[in-house]
Scaffold this active site. Structure first.
Site, PDB file in Angstrom:
ATOM      1  N   HIS A  56       0.828  -1.207   0.000  1.00 30.56           N
ATOM      2  CA  HIS A  56       0.000   0.000   0.000  1.00 30.56           C
ATOM      3  C   HIS A  56       0.864   1.260   0.000  1.00 30.56           C
ATOM      4  O   HIS A  56       1.257   1.768   1.050  1.00 30.56           O
ATOM      5  CB  HIS A  56      -0.910  -0.012   1.233  1.00 30.56           C
ATOM      6  CG  HIS A  56      -2.010   0.997   1.180  1.00 30.56           C
ATOM      7  ND1 HIS A  56      -3.252   0.771   1.721  1.00 30.56           N
ATOM      8  CD2 HIS A  56      -2.073   2.247   0.656  1.00 30.56           C
ATOM      9  CE1 HIS A  56      -4.019   1.833   1.538  1.00 30.56           C
ATOM     10  NE2 HIS A  56      -3.308   2.745   0.895  1.00 30.56           N
ATOM     11  N   HIS A  58       1.557   5.162  -2.364  1.00 30.85           N
ATOM     12  CA  HIS A  58       1.092   6.123  -3.362  1.00 30.85           C
ATOM     13  C   HIS A  58       2.318   6.766  -3.999  1.00 30.85           C
ATOM     14  O   HIS A  58       3.060   7.486  -3.334  1.00 30.85           O
ATOM     15  CB  HIS A  58       0.201   7.183  -2.709  1.00 30.85           C
ATOM     16  CG  HIS A  58      -1.015   6.607  -2.053  1.00 30.85           C
ATOM     17  ND1 HIS A  58      -2.198   6.416  -2.727  1.00 30.85           N
ATOM     18  CD2 HIS A  58      -1.218   6.146  -0.788  1.00 30.85           C
ATOM     19  CE1 HIS A  58      -3.098   5.878  -1.895  1.00 30.85           C
ATOM     20  NE2 HIS A  58      -2.518   5.699  -0.719  1.00 30.85           N
ATOM     21  N   ARG A  60       2.179   8.664  -6.928  1.00 32.94           N
ATOM     22  CA  ARG A  60       1.777  10.000  -7.408  1.00 32.94           C
ATOM     23  C   ARG A  60       2.072  10.295  -8.878  1.00 32.94           C
ATOM     24  O   ARG A  60       1.689  11.363  -9.356  1.00 32.94           O
ATOM     25  CB  ARG A  60       2.432  11.096  -6.554  1.00 32.94           C
ATOM     26  CG  ARG A  60       2.241  10.973  -5.056  1.00 32.94           C
ATOM     27  CD  ARG A  60       0.811  11.077  -4.644  1.00 32.94           C
ATOM     28  NE  ARG A  60       0.652  11.295  -3.197  1.00 32.94           N
ATOM     29  CZ  ARG A  60      -0.442  11.021  -2.522  1.00 32.94           C
ATOM     30  NH1 ARG A  60      -1.504  10.511  -3.143  1.00 32.94           N
ATOM     31  NH2 ARG A  60      -0.521  11.254  -1.233  1.00 32.94           N
ATOM     32  N   ASN A  90      -4.752   6.012  -7.541  1.00 33.99           N
ATOM     33  CA  ASN A  90      -5.282   7.381  -7.484  1.00 33.99           C
ATOM     34  C   ASN A  90      -4.302   8.338  -8.160  1.00 33.99           C
ATOM     35  O   ASN A  90      -3.563   9.093  -7.530  1.00 33.99           O
ATOM     36  CB  ASN A  90      -5.609   7.806  -6.052  1.00 33.99           C
ATOM     37  CG  ASN A  90      -4.435   7.644  -5.093  1.00 33.99           C
ATOM     38  OD1 ASN A  90      -3.511   6.887  -5.356  1.00 33.99           O
ATOM     39  ND2 ASN A  90      -4.492   8.350  -3.982  1.00 33.99           N
ATOM     40  N   ASP A 147      -8.641   2.913  -3.548  1.00 38.19           N
ATOM     41  CA  ASP A 147      -8.115   3.496  -2.315  1.00 38.19           C
ATOM     42  C   ASP A 147      -8.037   5.017  -2.388  1.00 38.19           C
ATOM     43  O   ASP A 147      -7.635   5.590  -3.398  1.00 38.19           O
ATOM     44  CB  ASP A 147      -6.737   2.943  -1.988  1.00 38.19           C
ATOM     45  CG  ASP A 147      -6.252   3.469  -0.646  1.00 38.19           C
ATOM     46  OD1 ASP A 147      -6.868   3.118   0.371  1.00 38.19           O
ATOM     47  OD2 ASP A 147      -5.292   4.250  -0.637  1.00 38.19           O
ATOM     48  N   HIS A 174     -10.894   0.587   0.600  1.00 41.54           N
ATOM     49  CA  HIS A 174     -10.830   1.739   1.490  1.00 41.54           C
ATOM     50  C   HIS A 174     -12.215   1.860   2.115  1.00 41.54           C
ATOM     51  O   HIS A 174     -13.120   2.457   1.529  1.00 41.54           O
ATOM     52  CB  HIS A 174     -10.463   2.996   0.698  1.00 41.54           C
ATOM     53  CG  HIS A 174     -10.416   4.250   1.506  1.00 41.54           C
ATOM     54  ND1 HIS A 174      -9.254   4.940   1.737  1.00 41.54           N
ATOM     55  CD2 HIS A 174     -11.384   4.963   2.142  1.00 41.54           C
ATOM     56  CE1 HIS A 174      -9.496   6.012   2.461  1.00 41.54           C
ATOM     57  NE2 HIS A 174     -10.791   6.048   2.721  1.00 41.54           N
ATOM     58  N   ASN A 273      -5.998   9.544   6.691  1.00 46.99           N
ATOM     59  CA  ASN A 273      -7.306   8.939   6.515  1.00 46.99           C
ATOM     60  C   ASN A 273      -7.142   7.432   6.316  1.00 46.99           C
ATOM     61  O   ASN A 273      -6.526   7.028   5.328  1.00 46.99           O
ATOM     62  CB  ASN A 273      -8.024   9.557   5.308  1.00 46.99           C
ATOM     63  CG  ASN A 273      -9.464   9.126   5.208  1.00 46.99           C
ATOM     64  OD1 ASN A 273     -10.061   8.693   6.187  1.00 46.99           O
ATOM     65  ND2 ASN A 273     -10.032   9.228   4.017  1.00 46.99           N
ATOM     66  N   ASP A 300       0.852   2.659   3.772  1.00 50.14           N
ATOM     67  CA  ASP A 300       0.027   3.732   3.211  1.00 50.14           C
ATOM     68  C   ASP A 300       0.883   4.990   3.007  1.00 50.14           C
ATOM     69  O   ASP A 300       0.461   6.115   3.316  1.00 50.14           O
ATOM     70  CB  ASP A 300      -1.178   4.036   4.103  1.00 50.14           C
ATOM     71  CG  ASP A 300      -2.228   4.897   3.412  1.00 50.14           C
ATOM     72  OD1 ASP A 300      -2.104   5.151   2.189  1.00 50.14           O
ATOM     73  OD2 ASP A 300      -3.175   5.336   4.091  1.00 50.14           O
ATOM     74  N   HIS A 304       3.108  14.334   0.436  1.00 49.00           N
ATOM     75  CA  HIS A 304       2.566  15.627   0.033  1.00 49.00           C
ATOM     76  C   HIS A 304       3.682  16.662   0.131  1.00 49.00           C
ATOM     77  O   HIS A 304       4.727  16.416   0.749  1.00 49.00           O
ATOM     78  CB  HIS A 304       1.389  16.036   0.920  1.00 49.00           C
ATOM     79  CG  HIS A 304       0.205  15.133   0.825  1.00 49.00           C
ATOM     80  ND1 HIS A 304      -0.583  15.076  -0.301  1.00 49.00           N
ATOM     81  CD2 HIS A 304      -0.312  14.234   1.705  1.00 49.00           C
ATOM     82  CE1 HIS A 304      -1.554  14.187  -0.115  1.00 49.00           C
ATOM     83  NE2 HIS A 304      -1.400  13.656   1.088  1.00 49.00           N
TER      84      HIS A 304
END
Length: 421
Positions: A56, A58, A60, A90, A147, A174, A273, A300, A304
């Site tokens: 899991h 991200h 980007r 995502n 997710d 999710h 989240n 996860d 950012h």
């Protein structure tokens, strides 16, 4: 060319023992047999493990490369001892058809580690219309997930489960009913009240899981719950497993290490989240992992920009980075203190994911396996320093903490992808 990892120790044949690992042509050639090779790395009694697996993350890219790229995100994974990662969908564009998914697979080949790509469950991840599951499976999807968004439409979820059960593919959920979140930014409770911000009730997660467990029972799909966070959710999963429902779940390091009492001011480094829950929920996560209700640990990893995370709890996006700190934080908090056996941590961060998701071409420190190997320094303390991160993201509440178990060396298919200076 051969490589010998010399003077390490690892868990082999049911016990920890001194270990020398000989690698030839990208695979494990022998364990404890060789004394010489073309290249030798003296590990000075550091811990050798199978390469960690994180299902899991991200990355980007494409769409949000100001936050992370495949190169930086996979390098961060290598820095944390991970050799295989599961990248969520995502992205922009969302890889929701065979052409875009194939393009994503090509992009992922530039990564430092092995990248397993999720396909979305619904078109544009909007929760309303199913993707062509068979087409995306054939294009290389290893699992399906929206997710970042829950799927509120029960009809869509039921149809998804029916089709994925037929294809023998896992659904990674999710679990969050957006109609029940109250637009919250942290957990509902005394901390939210004290800070004057809206809170997310536990039921927004648990109600969705309850519905989906019933649908999973009816369809027989492999239903995997992402980042479980509440005591009620864990109890539901425990009961479902006892009744033969094909359900697995993961927990993040931050939900094991932190709760909402750690949020003492308006600091978005603690915003994620699902949110950090109560101390009771955190302890339930620890207990659920230890009794087998929770199957594995996944980070996860959600980078950012610094600017975004300076906007405060109300305006900042959810998520923290985790690839580079997960093993060391968990080793320091739970293994070094005697709460968990070290072999359990290794299993939860490596072997469990390989087994549950039936991952192929992933090494497990066995002769003939791909030489996916991680090496950790358990003896010397280090301070978590964002300046040493290889991720673009520095958004972590753990900056400045002292830990043991930082990565020394990471190999993928016998090639060095990270080595501590």
């Amino acid at each position: 060319m051969s490589l010998l990892l010399k003077n390490g120790f690892g868990y082999l044949a049911g016990k920890f023992q001194d270990l020398n690992v000989l690698i030839e042509n990208g695979r494990v050639e022998s364990l404890n047999q060789a004394t010489t090779a073309d290249n030798i790395i003296d590990l000075q009694h550091a811990l050798i493990t199978p390469g960690l697996i994180d299902v899991h993350v991200h990355l980007r890219e494409p769409g949000f490369t100001n936050k992370e790229t495949i190169k930086t995100g996979s390098s961060a994974a290598a820095h944390g001892g991970f050799t295989t990662i599961g990248a969520m969908a995502n992205l922009n564009p969302v890889p929701d058809n065979a052409q875009q998914f194939s393009q994503q697979i090509k992009l992922n080949q530039s990564g430092a580690v092995k990248i397993k790509q999720y396909a979305p469950v619904t078109k544009q991840r909007q929760g309303q219309a199913c993707v062509n599951f068979g087409e995306l499976k054939n294009a290389g999807a290893f699992a399906f997930s929206d997710d970042g968004s829950g799927i509120d439409n029960a009809r869509v979820m039921f149809e998804t489960m029916q089709q994925l059960a037929h294809l023998h593919m896992p659904l990674c959920d999710h679990a969050q009913d957006m109609n029940l979140t109250n637009a919250g930014v942290i957990n509902a409770g005394p901390t939210a009240q004290k800070l004057g911000v809206p809170g997310v009730n536990n039921v927004s997660e648990t109600a969705q899981i309850a519905r989906n467990l019933v649908l999973a029972q009816a369809t027989g799909v492999h239903y995997h719950v992402c980042h479980v966070s509440t005591k009620e959710s864990i109890e539901l999963i425990r009961i479902a497993k006892a009744n033969g429902i094909n359900v697995t779940c993961e927990v993040t390091p931050h939900h094991l290490l932190l709760d909402d009492t750690d949020i003492v001011e308006d600091n978005a480094q603690f915003k994620m989240n699902p949110p950090l829950r109560s101390q009771e929920d955190r302890l339930a996560c620890v207990a659920g992992l230890m009794d087998g209700t929770i199957d594995l640990i996944a980070t996860d990893h959600a980078p950012h920009t610094d600017r975004e995370k300076q906007l405060g709890l109300l305006e900042s996006p959810n998520g923290i980075v985790g690839s580079e700190t997960a093993f060391a934080l968990l080793y320091t908090k739970f293994v070094k203190t005697g709460i968990w056996p070290l072999e359990n941590l290794i299993e939860w961060m490596s072997g469990a994911a390989k087994r549950i998701f039936k991952l192929t071409n992933v090494g497990q420190l066995k002769i003939g396996d791909p030489a996916d190997v991680a090496v950790f320094d358990l003896e010397h303390a280090a301070t978590i320093d964002a300046g040493q991160f290889l991720s673009k993201g520095h958004n972590s509440p753990f900056i400045g903490q002292q830990v043991y178990g930082m990565t020394v060396l990471t190999l993928v298919n016998g090639q060095v992808v990270y080595r501590r200076k």
